[in-house]
Design a protein around this motif. Sequence first.
Motif, PDB file in Angstrom:
ATOM      1  N   GLY A 144       0.911  -1.205   0.152  1.00 14.98           N
ATOM      2  CA  GLY A 144       0.147   0.305   0.205  1.00 14.98           C
ATOM      3  C   GLY A 144       0.668   1.065  -0.004  1.00 14.98           C
ATOM      4  N   THR A 145       0.215   2.230   0.667  1.00 21.35           N
ATOM      5  CA  THR A 145       1.014   3.741   1.076  1.00 21.35           C
ATOM      6  C   THR A 145      -0.027   4.467   1.844  1.00 21.35           C
ATOM      7  OG1 THR A 145       2.117   5.317  -1.106  1.00 21.35           O
ATOM      8  CG2 THR A 145      -0.138   5.370  -0.911  1.00 21.35           C
ATOM      9  N   PRO A 146       0.382   5.291   2.082  1.00 27.34           N
ATOM     10  CA  PRO A 146       0.290   6.314   3.202  1.00 27.34           C
ATOM     11  C   PRO A 146      -0.765   7.017   2.541  1.00 27.34           C
ATOM     12  CG  PRO A 146       2.561   6.681   3.386  1.00 27.34           C
ATOM     13  CD  PRO A 146       2.565   5.412   2.330  1.00 27.34           C
ATOM     14  N   PHE A 147      -1.813   7.342   3.197  1.00 25.83           N
ATOM     15  CA  PHE A 147      -2.920   8.076   3.381  1.00 25.83           C
ATOM     16  C   PHE A 147      -3.495   8.888   3.920  1.00 25.83           C
ATOM     17  CE2 PHE A 147      -6.344   7.667  -0.232  1.00 25.83           C
ATOM     18  CZ  PHE A 147      -5.065   6.985  -1.445  1.00 25.83           C
ATOM     19  N   GLU A 148      -3.516  10.412   3.905  1.00 24.65           N
ATOM     20  CA  GLU A 148      -4.214  11.402   4.882  1.00 24.65           C
ATOM     21  C   GLU A 148      -5.180  10.622   5.666  1.00 24.65           C
ATOM     22  OE1 GLU A 148      -4.757  15.369   6.510  1.00 24.65           O
ATOM     23  OE2 GLU A 148      -5.657  14.925   4.220  1.00 24.65           O
ATOM     24  N   ASN A 149      -6.253   9.800   4.450  1.00 29.12           N
ATOM     25  CA  ASN A 149      -7.347   9.378   5.378  1.00 29.12           C
ATOM     26  C   ASN A 149      -8.264   8.667   4.496  1.00 29.12           C
ATOM     27  OD1 ASN A 149      -8.209  11.080   8.562  1.00 29.12           O
ATOM     28  ND2 ASN A 149      -8.137  12.404   6.797  1.00 29.12           N
ATOM     29  N   SER A 150      -7.964   6.587   4.681  1.00 31.69           N
ATOM     30  CA  SER A 150      -8.568   5.756   3.464  1.00 31.69           C
ATOM     31  C   SER A 150      -9.555   5.805   4.265  1.00 31.69           C
ATOM     32  CB  SER A 150      -7.623   5.043   4.230  1.00 31.69           C
ATOM     33  OG  SER A 150      -7.846   4.521   5.353  1.00 31.69           O
TER      34      SER A 150
END
Length: 307
Positions: free
Chosen positions: A87-93
């Motif tokens: 995956g990858t970082p999201f501020e808000n998923s």
Amino acid sequence: MKRLLTCLLLPLLLSACGSDSDTTDDSSFPRTLNLGDNYTATLDMTDVTHGVAEITVNISAKDGQSLQGQAITLTPLMVMASGMEHGTPFENSTGTLDENGAFTSTAYFLMPSNMPSGDPMGDWSVTVTFDTQSVSIPLTIEMISSDVKTLKGSDTDQIMNMSGGTTDRTYYLYNRARHINSAMNMNMFEIYVAARESMMNYQAIADGNVLNADTMYELTINNVVVEMCASECDLETNWITAMAKDNHPGIYQGMGLGLAGDDTDMIMVRLTVNNEAKDNGATTDAIETVTFSFSESDTSSTTHQHM
């Protein structure tokens, strides 16, 4: 600015109960989403800048009913050329639709779709899930791998590796932009900091967050210190402590750095979590830092907006 091209060779994947896939050759944004017979939906994405892009989903009910407060999930995935997935970082998923039926999140991509040679690194996509319907949209991510800066945890800050052993936790630091306006006495650099919990899960580094909760790798974040320096960084007096941005975990703003706003700017950043300085891997550097530099094409007006 031009919109990112989507990967035309990938099919538009749909995993929805009783729904058919709605493929299209239109590679521009916004993209139409097939979320069943009851909704009209689109996905829009800004250009990727230093690995950072905003993704907005708009959904409306065909019967005109308000969807405000309805839950939505965005799930990023990269299937690498080797077959490995992450995956990858999201501020808000995850979140809820606003009064206009919109949901916006900031994505922080770990790597581009292709190497500088043009050879593929892997296939990115984001899956939108709403009201039992899910649709996956392929993305082509154009960035430089070195845009993402990394620091490492110590022997007491570990996570599980792919073979079942342990490895140092990785911390990711992203350039969110310089903000320079002499008339407003503004001279600031903003970054986002996240850490890996697993290949699929990443979390913002902020006071009170718990990484790898309920596992042997659990880390409760009691304090975070992000420090920045733009000149004569061998002098401790030249480092400033960045401030956490209210209501946006993981975002830190360094004020009064004396930035010129051109390619002469160079900013060193160091990270301390729970009184432990994170390691940049250099054996001869007494100050554990990462360095952000800028090209002439980087403008001080570039920003990812948060209201």
